[in-house]
Design an enzyme around this catalytic site. Structure first.
Site, PDB file in Angstrom:
ATOM      1  CG  HIS A  21     -32.193  31.899 -17.339  1.00  0.00           C
ATOM      2  ND1 HIS A  21     -32.763  32.669 -16.345  1.00  0.00           N
ATOM      3  CD2 HIS A  21     -32.055  32.697 -18.414  1.00  0.00           C
ATOM      4  CE1 HIS A  21     -32.945  33.896 -16.803  1.00  0.00           C
ATOM      5  NE2 HIS A  21     -32.528  33.950 -18.056  1.00  0.00           N
ATOM      6  CD  GLU A  71     -31.946  37.388 -23.719  1.00  0.00           C
ATOM      7  OE1 GLU A  71     -31.954  37.197 -24.970  1.00  0.00           O
ATOM      8  OE2 GLU A  71     -32.921  37.154 -22.988  1.00  0.00           O
TER       9      GLU A  71
END
Length: 209
Positions: free
Chosen positions: A9, A82
């Site tokens: 990202h 994550e």
């Protein structure tokens, strides 16, 4: 042959504040949106069959920017989120260093020895990430797939393809925001074409975060 394009990202507000994010979330900064836009431009002529994204907003928003107005389905996959960092999430790096100095050192420098009581271990992370990766490969033969995810997830995926042991997980290259990795898989043969490439980023947007 399946081609996997893998990216992180764009920069987030917590990246800028030097806070651990993990399973918590923060919005992309203006710079993060710009980074995603640069990768979108780089990949504009690349045909994708599907986009797989972590369900966390920072990754999904990056996927949306790269997709732009193209008719490509984005599939949210929680297994690509994550690493869960437990008590560290939301804390600034300096605070973690002060409160959890030993664990912090092992996390970065000796990941094979790192243990946690509040978050997720590297072995747990590997199990869910590589399980998801194998499923994506199995279900998408002869397709071009974009995966939008997070730093430690990408490190685990690339270590898997490069057959690196856990103690070498943090070997270079650094995974910059919207850096691009490309893996081609033809039957049992795997070819890593790119690993953490940032050639699409202008010099003023290559900040480490």
């Amino acid at each position: 042959m399946i081609r996997l394009f893998i990216t992180r990202h764009g920069q987030t507000e917590w990246n800028l504040e030097k806070r651990f994010q993990g399973s918590k979330d923060s919005l992309l900064t203006e710079l993060g949106e710009k980074q995603a836009g640069m990768l979108r431009d780089r990949l504009a002529s690349q045909n994708f069959d599907l986009i797989y994204s972590s369900h966390l907003q920072r990754a999904y928003r990056t996927a949306e920017i790269i997709k732009d107005n193209r008719e490509i389905k984005i599939i949210k996959d929680k297994a690509l989120s994550e690493m869960k960092l437990g008590d560290w999430e939301g804390l600034k790096y300096d605070d973690v260093i002060e409160k959890y100095s030993k664990e912090y050192d092992l996390f970065w420098n000796k990941p094979h020895l790192f243990e946690t009581t509040s978050g997720e271990g590297y072995s747990e992370l590997k199990k869910r990430v590589i399980g998801s990766l194998k499923r994506i490969i199995r279900e998408n033969d002869e397709k071009n797939i974009l995966i939008v995810t997070h730093t430690i997830v990408i490190k685990q995926i690339m270590a898997y393809f490069e057959k690196r042991p856990l103690e070498k997980l943090w070997d270079l290259p650094y995974i910059h925001p919207t850096s691009l990795s490309l893996i081609e898989i033809d039957d049992e043969k795997t070819n890593v074409k790119l690993h953490g490439d940032i050639s699409h980023l202008e010099n003023n947007v290559k900040e480490i975060c």
